[in-house]
Scaffold this motif. Structure first.
Motif, PDB file in Angstrom:
ATOM      1  N   LEU A 132     -37.860  26.627  12.551  1.00  0.00           N
ATOM      2  CA  LEU A 132     -37.182  27.855  13.140  1.00  0.00           C
ATOM      3  C   LEU A 132     -35.840  27.436  14.140  1.00  0.00           C
ATOM      4  O   LEU A 132     -36.111  26.504  14.732  1.00  0.00           O
ATOM      5  CB  LEU A 132     -37.972  28.938  13.931  1.00  0.00           C
ATOM      6  CG  LEU A 132     -39.125  29.554  13.095  1.00  0.00           C
ATOM      7  CD1 LEU A 132     -39.806  30.373  14.277  1.00  0.00           C
ATOM      8  CD2 LEU A 132     -38.707  30.455  12.194  1.00  0.00           C
ATOM      9  N   LYS A 133     -34.968  28.100  13.877  1.00  0.00           N
ATOM     10  CA  LYS A 133     -33.755  27.624  14.773  1.00  0.00           C
ATOM     11  C   LYS A 133     -32.875  28.788  15.247  1.00  0.00           C
ATOM     12  O   LYS A 133     -32.596  29.477  14.072  1.00  0.00           O
ATOM     13  CB  LYS A 133     -32.941  26.751  13.794  1.00  0.00           C
ATOM     14  CG  LYS A 133     -31.989  25.953  14.707  1.00  0.00           C
ATOM     15  CD  LYS A 133     -32.582  24.685  15.097  1.00  0.00           C
ATOM     16  CE  LYS A 133     -31.712  23.832  16.158  1.00  0.00           C
ATOM     17  NZ  LYS A 133     -32.226  22.529  16.443  1.00  0.00           N
ATOM     18  N   LYS A 152     -42.084  26.327   3.273  1.00  0.00           N
ATOM     19  CA  LYS A 152     -42.442  25.438   1.877  1.00  0.00           C
ATOM     20  C   LYS A 152     -42.295  26.389   0.639  1.00  0.00           C
ATOM     21  O   LYS A 152     -42.483  25.785  -0.375  1.00  0.00           O
ATOM     22  CB  LYS A 152     -44.136  25.267   1.818  1.00  0.00           C
ATOM     23  CG  LYS A 152     -44.259  24.088   3.024  1.00  0.00           C
ATOM     24  CD  LYS A 152     -45.797  23.687   3.212  1.00  0.00           C
ATOM     25  CE  LYS A 152     -46.027  22.485   4.226  1.00  0.00           C
ATOM     26  NZ  LYS A 152     -47.419  22.113   4.359  1.00  0.00           N
ATOM     27  N   ASP A 153     -41.893  27.726   0.751  1.00  0.00           N
ATOM     28  CA  ASP A 153     -41.670  28.590  -0.561  1.00  0.00           C
ATOM     29  C   ASP A 153     -40.233  28.116  -0.996  1.00  0.00           C
ATOM     30  O   ASP A 153     -39.646  28.927  -1.807  1.00  0.00           O
ATOM     31  CB  ASP A 153     -41.822  30.046  -0.176  1.00  0.00           C
ATOM     32  CG  ASP A 153     -40.817  30.503   0.940  1.00  0.00           C
ATOM     33  OD1 ASP A 153     -39.854  29.859   1.295  1.00  0.00           O
ATOM     34  OD2 ASP A 153     -41.021  31.488   1.207  1.00  0.00           O
ATOM     35  N   HIS A 154     -39.399  27.102  -0.425  1.00  0.00           N
ATOM     36  CA  HIS A 154     -37.995  26.752  -1.166  1.00  0.00           C
ATOM     37  C   HIS A 154     -36.876  27.595  -0.450  1.00  0.00           C
ATOM     38  O   HIS A 154     -35.793  27.501  -0.867  1.00  0.00           O
ATOM     39  CB  HIS A 154     -37.986  26.672  -2.466  1.00  0.00           C
ATOM     40  CG  HIS A 154     -39.068  26.038  -3.255  1.00  0.00           C
ATOM     41  ND1 HIS A 154     -39.019  26.007  -4.612  1.00  0.00           N
ATOM     42  CD2 HIS A 154     -40.110  25.132  -2.809  1.00  0.00           C
ATOM     43  CE1 HIS A 154     -40.089  25.300  -5.044  1.00  0.00           C
ATOM     44  NE2 HIS A 154     -40.898  24.817  -4.056  1.00  0.00           N
ATOM     45  N   VAL A 155     -37.202  28.537   0.317  1.00  0.00           N
ATOM     46  CA  VAL A 155     -36.246  29.610   0.743  1.00  0.00           C
ATOM     47  C   VAL A 155     -35.932  29.523   2.319  1.00  0.00           C
ATOM     48  O   VAL A 155     -36.576  28.989   3.064  1.00  0.00           O
ATOM     49  CB  VAL A 155     -36.949  31.169   0.815  1.00  0.00           C
ATOM     50  CG1 VAL A 155     -35.832  32.077   1.329  1.00  0.00           C
ATOM     51  CG2 VAL A 155     -36.947  31.391  -0.906  1.00  0.00           C
ATOM     52  N   ILE A 156     -34.592  29.730   2.454  1.00  0.00           N
ATOM     53  CA  ILE A 156     -34.123  29.811   3.836  1.00  0.00           C
ATOM     54  C   ILE A 156     -33.698  31.227   4.151  1.00  0.00           C
ATOM     55  O   ILE A 156     -33.015  31.847   3.459  1.00  0.00           O
ATOM     56  CB  ILE A 156     -32.894  28.862   4.247  1.00  0.00           C
ATOM     57  CG1 ILE A 156     -33.067  27.392   3.862  1.00  0.00           C
ATOM     58  CG2 ILE A 156     -32.428  28.877   5.846  1.00  0.00           C
ATOM     59  CD1 ILE A 156     -31.877  26.513   3.892  1.00  0.00           C
ATOM     60  N   ASN A 157     -34.315  31.735   5.406  1.00  0.00           N
ATOM     61  CA  ASN A 157     -33.683  33.025   5.835  1.00  0.00           C
ATOM     62  C   ASN A 157     -33.163  33.040   6.987  1.00  0.00           C
ATOM     63  O   ASN A 157     -33.239  32.465   7.965  1.00  0.00           O
ATOM     64  CB  ASN A 157     -35.333  33.907   5.964  1.00  0.00           C
ATOM     65  CG  ASN A 157     -35.794  34.432   4.328  1.00  0.00           C
ATOM     66  OD1 ASN A 157     -35.022  34.848   3.617  1.00  0.00           O
ATOM     67  ND2 ASN A 157     -37.003  34.333   4.651  1.00  0.00           N
ATOM     68  N   ALA A 158     -31.981  34.059   7.228  1.00  0.00           N
ATOM     69  CA  ALA A 158     -31.472  34.447   8.515  1.00  0.00           C
ATOM     70  C   ALA A 158     -31.870  35.860   8.891  1.00  0.00           C
ATOM     71  O   ALA A 158     -31.928  36.741   8.053  1.00  0.00           O
ATOM     72  CB  ALA A 158     -29.897  34.490   8.196  1.00  0.00           C
ATOM     73  N   ASN A 192     -33.694  42.706  16.377  1.00  0.00           N
ATOM     74  CA  ASN A 192     -34.664  43.604  15.941  1.00  0.00           C
ATOM     75  C   ASN A 192     -35.500  42.973  14.718  1.00  0.00           C
ATOM     76  O   ASN A 192     -36.416  43.741  13.962  1.00  0.00           O
ATOM     77  CB  ASN A 192     -33.896  44.743  15.431  1.00  0.00           C
ATOM     78  CG  ASN A 192     -32.838  44.515  14.314  1.00  0.00           C
ATOM     79  OD1 ASN A 192     -32.768  43.337  13.868  1.00  0.00           O
ATOM     80  ND2 ASN A 192     -32.221  45.751  13.864  1.00  0.00           N
ATOM     81  N   GLY A 193     -35.234  41.976  14.417  1.00  0.00           N
ATOM     82  CA  GLY A 193     -36.104  41.246  13.273  1.00  0.00           C
ATOM     83  C   GLY A 193     -35.552  41.632  11.889  1.00  0.00           C
ATOM     84  O   GLY A 193     -36.333  41.275  10.906  1.00  0.00           O
ATOM     85  N   GLU A 194     -34.631  42.326  11.680  1.00  0.00           N
ATOM     86  CA  GLU A 194     -33.972  42.619  10.206  1.00  0.00           C
ATOM     87  C   GLU A 194     -33.458  41.443   9.593  1.00  0.00           C
ATOM     88  O   GLU A 194     -32.883  40.650  10.132  1.00  0.00           O
ATOM     89  CB  GLU A 194     -32.869  43.556  10.478  1.00  0.00           C
ATOM     90  CG  GLU A 194     -32.295  44.054   9.179  1.00  0.00           C
ATOM     91  CD  GLU A 194     -31.267  45.047   9.332  1.00  0.00           C
ATOM     92  OE1 GLU A 194     -30.455  45.131   8.338  1.00  0.00           O
ATOM     93  OE2 GLU A 194     -30.840  45.686  10.636  1.00  0.00           O
ATOM     94  N   ARG A 195     -33.847  41.242   8.226  1.00  0.00           N
ATOM     95  CA  ARG A 195     -33.542  40.076   7.675  1.00  0.00           C
ATOM     96  C   ARG A 195     -32.034  40.267   7.037  1.00  0.00           C
ATOM     97  O   ARG A 195     -31.621  41.330   6.426  1.00  0.00           O
ATOM     98  CB  ARG A 195     -34.474  39.866   6.332  1.00  0.00           C
ATOM     99  CG  ARG A 195     -34.015  38.705   5.520  1.00  0.00           C
ATOM    100  CD  ARG A 195     -35.238  37.965   4.852  1.00  0.00           C
ATOM    101  NE  ARG A 195     -35.543  39.070   3.803  1.00  0.00           N
ATOM    102  CZ  ARG A 195     -36.177  38.626   2.600  1.00  0.00           C
ATOM    103  NH1 ARG A 195     -36.734  37.412   2.628  1.00  0.00           N
ATOM    104  NH2 ARG A 195     -36.686  39.677   1.751  1.00  0.00           N
ATOM    105  N   LEU A 196     -31.215  39.312   7.747  1.00  0.00           N
ATOM    106  CA  LEU A 196     -29.842  39.489   7.317  1.00  0.00           C
ATOM    107  C   LEU A 196     -29.684  38.869   5.869  1.00  0.00           C
ATOM    108  O   LEU A 196     -28.599  39.736   5.266  1.00  0.00           O
ATOM    109  CB  LEU A 196     -29.025  38.727   8.401  1.00  0.00           C
ATOM    110  CG  LEU A 196     -27.711  38.419   8.047  1.00  0.00           C
ATOM    111  CD1 LEU A 196     -26.567  39.744   8.265  1.00  0.00           C
ATOM    112  CD2 LEU A 196     -26.868  37.457   9.263  1.00  0.00           C
TER     113      LEU A 196
END
Length: 334
Positions: free
Chosen positions: A16-17, A30-36, A41-45
């Motif tokens: 996490l960064k 490990k699922d090959h994905v990067i999320n922002a 509020n924890g909403e996925r951008l």
């Protein structure tokens, strides 16, 4: 302190960064994905798709313009933070286990694994920040192989062209990337593999965690050990709270490795230790497996933990956290 549960990964979290402004949190897995994610509020951008293997590591520059990631598909990738577009891909013979920007965003350092006859390698690339970022040099600016124990984590220090590394043997070392020379080392910094290394905001000291169940704060110029935090469980991550005198530790062994009672007691909790007095002051529970990574907001207002269970737990600190003085008031000297 009610957590916000972020559900955007299907497999264990690896790193996490937060960005420098603290409004964004980046996660890889490990699922090959990067999320922002939005940190308030924890909403996925958005999502950064394109890797074909575990994404082990991620870092973002101080302007939140470029993101860099390292993966088990043997690639180092440069991304546009705003658009999610992959701008450039470097390919190597083995997996990339750690990436980091330097202070002025002009360079990135990466560690590739020792495997299939290839040595562990540390490469430094110069980042071309002109135009849209798609024009990068394929060849590294510097390339060298650490002698002896392979490196597992690294970061640029405040001194130009000097990186600090943690190793499989437990060693912590300083390298001049121009010459590839290891000019300072602490062979007994830890008794087992160094699992995480995070810098203070001014890069003058860092905290390391290890499989030897110990976390330590080191001076990044001399490698002198300043503080030691000894626990009874394997540590996977350690972070520094920037505004309060605390360090955050997380770890635990996968199910089956430890006893059921120890898992219930402490293993899967984020643990707060007093930075100065080296004593534990609190624990935050929630994960259903080992904590693999911890990150603290640059302003110290919240922290996030990522677990083997695939969940990210984002905690915004209550007022009581900022007012607490477990060992009395400590006045910072100017």
């Amino acid at each position: 302190m009610r957590p916000i549960l972020l559900q955007g990964h299907e497999r264990p979290l690896t790193q996490l960064k937060f960005n420098t402004a603290g409004d964004l949190l980046f996660s890889c897995s490990k699922d090959h994905v990067i999320n922002a994610w939005y940190s308030h509020n924890g909403e996925r951008l958005g999502t950064y798709d394109g890797n074909n293997g575990t994404v082990w590591t991620v870092d973002v520059d101080s302007e939140s313009r470029f993101l860099v990631s390292g993966s088990a598909d043997n690639t180092l990738r440069l991304w546009n933070v705003a658009s999610g577009k992959c701008l450039y891909t470097w390919e190597f013979p083995t997996a990339v286990r750690r990436v980091a920007f330097n202070e002025d965003n002009s360079k990135i350092v990466c560690i590739t694994e020792q495997r299939m006859g290839y040595q562990c390698a540390i490469r430094v690339f110069e980042i071309n920040r002109e135009a849209d970022g798609t024009t990068q040099s394929e060849e590294p600016l510097y390339l060298f192989n650490p002698i002896g124990s392979k490196a597992t984590v690294c970061a640029f220090t405040l001194t130009p062209n000097v990186i600090i590394t943690g190793h499989e043997s437990g060693k912590v070392a300083l390298f001049n990337v121009e010459t590839g020379q290891e000019f300072e080392s602490n062979e007994r910094a830890h008794g087992a593999r160094v699992t995480d290394l995070q810098l203070s905001s001014d890069r003058t000291y860092c905290i390391t965690s290890s499989e030897d169940k110990i976390a330590r704060i080191h001076d990044t110029k001399t490698l002198m050990v300043i503080k030691t935090y000894t626990t009874e469980t394997t540590l996977n991550s350690a972070a520094l709270a920037p505004t309060q005198p605390y360090v955050l530790l997380g770890g635990g062994q996968p199910p089956g490795m430890g006893t059921r009672t120890s898992a219930q007691n402490a293993e899967f909790k984020t643990r707060f230790w007093h930075k100065v007095y080296e004593e534990e002051v609190g624990r935050v529970k929630g994960h259903f497996g080992p904590i693999n990574t911890i990150a603290v907001h640059p302003a110290g207002t919240c922290f996030a933990s990522g677990g083997e269970d695939g969940f990210i737990r984002l905690h915004h600190f209550d007022d009581s956290y900022f007012k607490a003085q477990p060992f009395g008031a400590i006045e910072a000297e100017d």
